[in-house]
Design an enzyme around this catalytic site. Structure first.
Site, PDB file in Angstrom:
ATOM      1  CD  GLU A   4      43.503  43.991  38.990  1.00 38.84           C
ATOM      2  OE1 GLU A   4      43.339  44.772  39.631  1.00 38.84           O
ATOM      3  OE2 GLU A   4      42.866  42.880  39.080  1.00 38.84           O
TER       4      GLU A   4
ATOM      5  CD  GLU B 122      42.978  43.053  44.159  1.00 41.91           C
ATOM      6  OE1 GLU B 122      41.819  43.168  44.511  1.00 41.91           O
ATOM      7  OE2 GLU B 122      43.766  43.801  43.774  1.00 41.91           O
TER       8      GLU B 122
HETATM    9  C1  NOJ Z   1      41.314  44.964  41.592  1.00 45.76           C
HETATM   10  C2  NOJ Z   1      40.463  43.968  41.155  1.00 45.76           C
HETATM   11  O1  NOJ Z   1      41.011  42.850  40.893  1.00 45.76           O
HETATM   12  C3  NOJ Z   1      39.655  44.550  40.065  1.00 45.76           C
HETATM   13  O2  NOJ Z   1      38.343  43.464  39.774  1.00 45.76           O
HETATM   14  C4  NOJ Z   1      39.027  45.952  40.295  1.00 45.76           C
HETATM   15  O3  NOJ Z   1      38.148  46.241  39.341  1.00 45.76           O
HETATM   16  C5  NOJ Z   1      40.092  46.754  40.491  1.00 45.76           C
HETATM   17  N1  NOJ Z   1      41.266  46.357  41.517  1.00 45.76           N
HETATM   18  C6  NOJ Z   1      40.085  48.060  40.628  1.00 45.76           C
HETATM   19  O4  NOJ Z   1      39.331  48.371  41.834  1.00 45.76           O
END
Ligand code: NOJ
Length: 451
Positions: A363, A175
């Site tokens: 994710e 991200e």
């Molecule tokens: C994106 C991130 O990659 C991760 O580190 C984070 O905990 C989750 N989303 C939830 O916010």
């Protein structure tokens, strides 16, 4: 092709034999042992030590103690019938100051973790950079210093040389829009820098570093599957008015297109967001040839949608998000709207880039206020969230979009960045006082689906 009925009961078979089922984590959020065995401090260790940066003053120094409990947690992955485990490498365990001497204990640790996964029949998926920059590099300017392309390349080379004989699936960075936006523009994540003068050089150096890292993996790891992960949210205008439409397009460029487009060879979306034009100050002759890569897969990470409204007073972008809290919709503990069709729209949007070969949902998941009752955690809301999102993924697959995997965020409750330990995203509940784990109802539900 027939479109799937969203009410069709889910089964693993409907997704096909090649579909990768996994769970995602990140080093800083789970490992703890922040100075064990020669590890140097990361920007999250130093940022969280400052007053008022993390909700409730929480610190990632212990987290889920995954550093010492990794075998038990990989056993849990296996017990949940999950066959792919995504984790990241803490740069400052391998190189305590980011460059220079390698810390062998750090290499040994990740070798043990990788070997243990493989022994258990769990495929390791490695993210090289999940936001925990060595603090020593931040002192030299961090992502704003162009030298970081060399620092990062050196780190990737060490990972490829030490782990590449066993790790097949690689994600260069996690991200980029979130860690540069929150850490280098808004200042709400580590390292807490703000403004365009930090944000713009960081963006460009991150793009160059992702490409440099991906090329190193291609060269050093035979048969590697190389990807990168991207945050994304389906964006809709607040109302059917041209000014809101235009605002939504600008927000979409910033939230969804800022990194994927240059990395696919399409350049920065500066037509939509003119404030980004300042980035050309950091682009040097010859850079264009080093800004794109032919990825084997693209990881998309989706949690919610955003409603965007024209806003005269918001600098640079002239758009603002209409808070989900003010819209009377179902919310997660992050105050994000529960809106399953968002993931379908994002798969469709990314699938439309002809350069993308395949998509993996790296994710998706939700935080809810879980409670332990009688030794159990009955998180029906999370089950519903996962089920409705998986139905959308299945629909996308059946509509012909090339999505070939789904990873839940996340295995255990963990350190949620500036929100500390308050939001619980895990399939497994963690008592942070005792480190006891309890598989939540959602974990049992997933294990049953994947049986
Ligand atoms: C994106 C991130 O990659 C991760 O580190 C984070 O905990 C989750 N989303 C939830 O916010």
């Amino acid at each position: 092709m027939d479109t799937a009925n969203l009410d069709t009961p889910l089964s693993k078979e409907l997704f096909g034999d090649d579909f990768a089922w996994g769970v995602s984590t990140a080093a800083l959020q789970i490992e703890g042992s922040c100075d064990a065995d020669g590890k140097g401090p990361s920007i999250w260790d130093t940022f969280s030590a400052k007053k008022g940066k993390i909700l409730n003053g929480h610190s990632p120094s212990t987290a889920c103690d995954f550093y010492t409990r990794y075998k038990d947690d990989v056993d849990l992955v296996k017990a949940l019938n999950i066959t792919n485990f995504r984790f990241s490498i803490a740069w400052s365990r391998i190189l305590p100051t980011g460059t220079g001497e390698v810390n062998q204990a750090g290499i040994d640790y990740y070798n043990d973790l990788i070997n243990y996964c493989l022994q258990q029949g769990v495929e390791p998926w490695v993210t090289i950079y999940h936001w925990d920059l060595p603090h020593a590099l931040e002192e030299k300017g961090g992502w704003t210093n162009r030298e970081i392309v060399n620092w990062f390349s050196n780190f990737v080379e060490i990972c490829a040389q030490n782990f590449g004989d066993r790790v097949k699936y690689w994600m260069v960075m996690n991200e980029p829009a979130v860690f540069t936006g929150a850490g280098y523009f808004l200042g709400i994540h580590a390292p807490g820098r703000m403004g365009l003068r930090n944000f713009l050089p960081a963006i460009h150096h991150v793009v160059l570093s992702i490409v440099a890292g991906a090329r190193i993996l291609r060269e050093l790891v035979a048969d590697a599957q190389i990807g990168n992960t991207f945050s994304c949210s389906y964006i809709e205008p607040y109302a059917d008015k041209p000014r809101h439409f235009k605002a939504a397009k600008r927000a979409d460029a910033l939230i969804n297109r800022l990194y994927i487009e240059p990395l696919l060879g399409l350049g920065y979306p500066t037509d939509e967001v003119t404030a980004l034009k300042g980035i050309y100050k950091y682009v040097q002759p010859g850079d264009e040839a080093n800004m794109s890569f032919d990825f084997d897969f693209i990881g998309i990470q989706n949690y919610t949608r955003e409603i965007v409204k024209y806003s005269f007073f918001t600098p640079y972008i002239g758009a603002s998000l209409v808070k989900a809290e003010d819209r009377g919709v179902e919310l997660t503990d992050m105050k994000w709207e529960v809106y399953p069709p968002s993931i379908y729209h994002m798969i469709k949007k990314f699938n439309a880039y002809p350069q993308i070969k395949k998509l993996i949902i790296t994710e998706n998941g939700a935080a809810f206020p879980d409670v332990v009752f009688d030794g159990q955690v009955d998180d029906q809301k999370r089950i519903n969230y996962l089920q409705t999102h998986l139905q959308q993924v299945l629909k996308a697959k059946q509509d012909g979009y090339n999505v070939q995997g789904y990873f839940v965020w996340t295995l255990t409750d963990n350190f949620e960045w500036a929100e500390g330990y308050h939001p619980r995203f895990g399939l497994v509940y963690v008592n942070f006082e005792t480190q006891q784990r309890i598989v939540k109802a959602s974990g049992h539900w997933l294990a049953n689906l994947l049986r």
